[in-house]
Motif scaffolding. Structure first.
Motif, PDB file in Angstrom:
ATOM      1  N   TRP A   1       0.541  -1.189  -0.638  1.00 52.05           N
ATOM      2  CA  TRP A   1      -0.082   0.177  -0.143  1.00 52.05           C
ATOM      3  C   TRP A   1       0.731   1.386   0.570  1.00 52.05           C
ATOM      4  CZ3 TRP A   1      -4.101  -1.802   4.091  1.00 52.05           C
ATOM      5  CH2 TRP A   1      -4.605  -2.487   3.745  1.00 52.05           C
TER       6      TRP A   1
ATOM      7  N   LEU B   1       1.380   6.780   5.514  1.00 48.93           N
ATOM      8  CA  LEU B   1       0.527   6.009   5.884  1.00 48.93           C
ATOM      9  C   LEU B   1       1.027   4.669   6.376  1.00 48.93           C
ATOM     10  CD1 LEU B   1      -2.047   4.286   4.713  1.00 48.93           C
ATOM     11  CD2 LEU B   1      -0.673   3.299   2.227  1.00 48.93           C
TER      12      LEU B   1
ATOM     13  N   VAL C   1       0.231   3.900  -2.589  1.00 46.33           N
ATOM     14  CA  VAL C   1       0.145   5.592  -2.396  1.00 46.33           C
ATOM     15  C   VAL C   1       1.509   6.658  -3.138  1.00 46.33           C
ATOM     16  CG1 VAL C   1       0.062   7.298  -0.481  1.00 46.33           C
ATOM     17  CG2 VAL C   1      -0.702   5.209  -0.437  1.00 46.33           C
TER      18      VAL C   1
END
Length: 352
Positions: free
Chosen positions: A284, A304, A288
């Motif tokens: 992830w 994040l 991003v």
């Protein structure tokens, strides 16, 4: 005779060059290792001032000195020999040790969150509220508690530093690793407790400036004094976040390494399960980063990763907290907290 003297001088010069190169290697390795452990160093710096709550101004620096000496003793006498031996003979166990350390940090952070949510402070805060400041007996207990917490944080710092040393130079000798870790131990202890000393004495500096005849010095001094409560509150908040973030991140990465390449459980079903959570978080983070792009993308990806690590730390910490409550360890409130009943008046006694 002269030839022998010159030969000796050449040998001495060669040894000096080797020593200088070794010093450079130690300095570079210590710098890399210290930078790698920066997250836990921030945590250590943010956590320590909380132990000075309620202490008299004259006792603040002596308390910091005792905690710093205990911290250095932890690092040099206990953690360093164990870490070096593990790194030399059982490096696969380093992530296992880090899991326990990360879980402890997560538990400490969750405990702070639990206290804020329930409104129940620590025993130290209760004693300060009753007596105005720490008693000598409680000061000793507080120092001992701070040194115990520092032991976990110091172990994290030293193991993270050792992993960096082993990873950057797998062929480094055991003595080289020991010297690098000793340098890291001294530098980080001086840095952490030097910064802590500056923070806790900021109000004294402000009072000193406020007594100066200069209007400018008085304004700066009063600003420092008025900012001190907000700074300490911010440090407490940052310390809690740091414990959750660092603890959760260490927990995730250590599980990843146990189940990943050269890990203890590599190639097993359990190893694949342990490997998956941080693999997903990292995936992830990369998504991003690629979606946003550039420096802003790198910052967004890091944020994040940090938020998800803190959430994991909070979940792990609360799981440990509630698992320990039946044993009488951990948070207040709920079933484990009961108000002492007020003394009942006889039925025929007049009510106030």
């Amino acid at each position: 005779m002269a030839g022998g003297l010159f030969a000796l001088l050449d040998d001495v010069a060669a040894l000096a060059r080797i020593a200088a190169a070794s010093v450079d290697d130690v300095g570079a390795a210590a710098a890399r290792a210290s930078a790698k452990a920066a997250g836990v160093v921030v945590d250590d710096t943010a956590v320590t001032p909380q132990y000075l709550h309620g202490s008299a101004a004259a006792r603040e620096l002596p308390i910091i000195k005792q905690i710093a000496i205990g911290s250095l003793r932890n690092k040099l006498l206990f953690i360093l020999p164990a870490a070096v031996l593990l790194g030399q003979f059982l490096p696969q166990l380093l992530p296992v040790i880090l899991i326990f350390g990360g879980a402890f940090l997560a538990y400490e952070g969750a405990h702070k969150v639990h206290e804020r949510l329930t409104g129940h402070g620590s025993d130290a805060e209760a004693e300060v509220a009753e007596q105005g400041e720490l008693t000598p007996e409680h000061e000793k207990r507080t120092i001992a508690q701070a040194i115990r917490t520092d032991f976990i944080l110091s172990a994290e710092i030293m193991v993270i530093a050792l992993k960096e040393v082993v990873g950057s130079d797998p062929d480094a000798s055991i003595w080289m690793r020991a010297i690098v870790l000793a340098v890291v131990a001294v530098l980080i202890t001086v840095l952490v407790y030097g910064v802590v000393a500056l923070i806790v004495k900021m109000d004294d500096v402000g009072l000193h400036l406020a007594e100066k005849p200069s209007k400018g010095s008085q304004r700066v001094g009063l600003a420092l004094v008025s900012a001190m409560p907000r700074l300490l509150a911010a440090i407490s908040f940052i310390g809690t976040l740091a414990m959750l973030w660092v603890g959760g991140h260490i927990f995730l990465v250590s599980l990843y390494e146990i189940g990943g390449h050269d890990g203890l459980l590599e190639g097993t079903g359990i190893g694949d399960v342990l490997h998956a959570p941080y693999d997903l978080v990292h995936h992830w983070e990369v998504d991003v980063h690629d979606a946003v792009g550039g420096a802003l993308g790198a910052l967004a990806g890091w944020l994040l990763n940090t938020v998800l690590s803190a959430v994991v730390g909070l979940v792990v910490g609360f799981a440990i907290l509630f698992a320990l409550r039946p044993l009488g360890i951990g948070g207040h409130g709920g079933e484990g907290h009961h108000e002492e009943p007020a003394d009942e008046l006889p039925e025929d006694s007049p009510k106030a």
